[in-house]
Design an enzyme around this catalytic site. Structure first.
Site, PDB file in Angstrom:
ATOM      1  N   GLN A 142      63.372  23.030  88.437  1.00 14.27           N
ATOM      2  CA  GLN A 142      64.114  22.629  89.616  1.00 14.27           C
ATOM      3  C   GLN A 142      65.580  22.428  89.284  1.00 14.27           C
ATOM      4  OE1 GLN A 142      61.291  20.091  91.611  1.00 14.27           O
ATOM      5  NE2 GLN A 142      62.752  19.645  93.223  1.00 14.27           N
ATOM      6  N   SER A 161      60.007  21.692  82.813  1.00 17.56           N
ATOM      7  CA  SER A 161      59.396  20.964  83.924  1.00 17.56           C
ATOM      8  C   SER A 161      58.538  21.913  84.769  1.00 17.56           C
ATOM      9  CB  SER A 161      60.481  20.274  84.757  1.00 17.56           C
ATOM     10  OG  SER A 161      59.926  19.472  85.758  1.00 17.56           O
ATOM     11  N   LEU A 162      58.944  22.169  86.011  1.00 11.94           N
ATOM     12  CA  LEU A 162      58.241  23.132  86.848  1.00 11.94           C
ATOM     13  C   LEU A 162      58.026  24.447  86.108  1.00 11.94           C
ATOM     14  CD1 LEU A 162      57.356  24.486  89.595  1.00 11.94           C
ATOM     15  CD2 LEU A 162      59.787  25.026  89.870  1.00 11.94           C
ATOM     16  N   ARG A 190      52.126  20.265  94.258  1.00 10.77           N
ATOM     17  CA  ARG A 190      52.796  19.364  93.307  1.00 10.77           C
ATOM     18  C   ARG A 190      54.061  18.778  93.921  1.00 10.77           C
ATOM     19  NH1 ARG A 190      56.825  20.276  89.054  1.00 10.77           N
ATOM     20  NH2 ARG A 190      56.467  18.941  87.214  1.00 10.77           N
ATOM     21  N   HIS A 198      59.309  12.813  86.258  1.00  9.77           N
ATOM     22  CA  HIS A 198      59.003  12.535  84.849  1.00  9.77           C
ATOM     23  C   HIS A 198      59.200  11.074  84.465  1.00  9.77           C
ATOM     24  CE1 HIS A 198      58.601  16.809  84.678  1.00  9.77           C
ATOM     25  NE2 HIS A 198      59.838  16.963  85.092  1.00  9.77           N
ATOM     26  N   GLN A 200      52.705  15.272  82.249  1.00  7.66           N
ATOM     27  CA  GLN A 200      54.102  15.713  82.376  1.00  7.66           C
ATOM     28  C   GLN A 200      54.799  15.049  83.564  1.00  7.66           C
ATOM     29  OE1 GLN A 200      55.509  18.836  84.571  1.00  7.66           O
ATOM     30  NE2 GLN A 200      56.147  20.137  82.859  1.00  7.66           N
TER      31      GLN A 200
END
Length: 311
Positions: free
Chosen positions: A12, A92-93, A117, A202, A251
């Site tokens: 992102q 991340s993503l 998500r 996170h 995560q």
């Protein structure tokens, strides 16, 4: 001798209006992927990505859009110049894009999964004033110490993204982040910039999203990994469904150790290829692994250049 390639995927923040348009206009496969994923989650991706709107920056749309463009770039590359990765890695993503590229989840399922998500992350933060702040120019240990001190005083602020040396993003309650701005600057930060985000990624504020995400993953992820994935949480490789479910749930509430992951694998690879809009990870890698070349594929022109460079 063939190069040892790590294939990497952005998260992102890499989104922008117009991303994927070159693929869409020049590839029947890309148009098919737009159509199939759009039907699955009820989104007109061409409209979302190519027309000015305020939806693309909403996390439940940002995440599937980024994953879709990344997977189109990856599939067109494999169609043009089939290449094996020695490992996959995402920010991340981007770890979900890595999971998809490894073969452990179908791209249509993956778009649905990250759409869910994004919704779960938004829901976890809808009743709180959550946010994120970029800290520039401080050592990680100093930021960690200041966050720990803030926690001991009842503030909710945590390290969230270790991007590169001197660049760490923290997450938490927006008022607490704002109260820490002067603290970070007094400690020597060049900047402490509150980001335009309404979620706190996170960190423990997303704990309510863990179980429903795990349930969705259970039905979609399989054990068909073509190469291992480097975990954002541990910086270690995994290649099983059970590990993917465990690590990608955790995560949500643990920091992304991108910098540490790249440093950990740099000695095992000859090159990295970033798939997706922009060149965010390529920029970070100039500091994280200056001796390892990072190429990027974000449109048809860059696809041709990378294929030519590898021929």
């Amino acid at each position: 001798m063939s190069k040892k390639i790590a294939m990497i995927f952005p998260g992102q923040g890499s989104q922008s209006i117009g991303m994927g348009k070159s693929f869409y206009e020049n590839s029947a496969l890309a148009r098919e992927m737009f159509e199939k994923t759009g039907e699955r989650i009820g989104v007109d991706f061409a409209k979302l990505l190519f027309e000015e709107n305020d939806q693309l920056d909403k996390t439940e749309y940002t995440q599937p859009a980024i994953l879709l463009v990344s997977m189109i770039a990856y599939k067109l590359f494999q169609e043009s110049r089939p290449s094996d990765a020695v490992m996959f890695l995402g920010h991340s993503l981007g770890e979900f894009s890595a999971l998809c590229a490894s073969g452990a989840i179908n791209y249509v399922d993956a778009v649905e999964l990250v759409h869910k998500r994004g919704k779960l992350m938004s829901q976890a933060c809808e009743s709180i004033n959550a946010g994120m702040m970029a800290i520039l120019g401080l050592d990680d240990a100093v930021v960690e110490e200041l966050c720990a001190k803030a926690n001991s005083e009842g503030k909710q602020v945590w390290p969230a993204n270790y991007n590169q040396a001197g660049q760490l993003v923290v997450a938490g309650i927006k008022e607490d982040l704002q109260s820490m701005e002067s603290v970070f600057k007094e400690a020597g930060a060049k900047r402490a910039l509150l980001l335009n985000m309404s979620i706190a990624s996170h960190c423990p504020l997303l704990s309510s999203a863990m179980e429903p995400l795990g349930e969705a993953m259970e039905a979609m992820v399989n054990d068909s990994f073509s190469a291992p994935i480097v975990s954002n949480v541990t910086t270690e490789k995994y290649a099983t469904k059970s590990e993917a479910l465990k690590l990608l749930k955790v995560q949500l509430i643990q920091p992304v150790k991108y910098k540490q992951s790249i440093e950990a694998v740099a000695g095992e690879i000859d090159m990295m290829i970033e798939f997706g809009n922009g060149a965010v990870l390529k920029g970070l890698n100039k500091r994280n692994a200056p001796d390892v070349e990072t190429l990027g594929i974000s449109d048809m022109e860059s696809l041709s250049k990378v294929c030519e460079a590898l021929s």
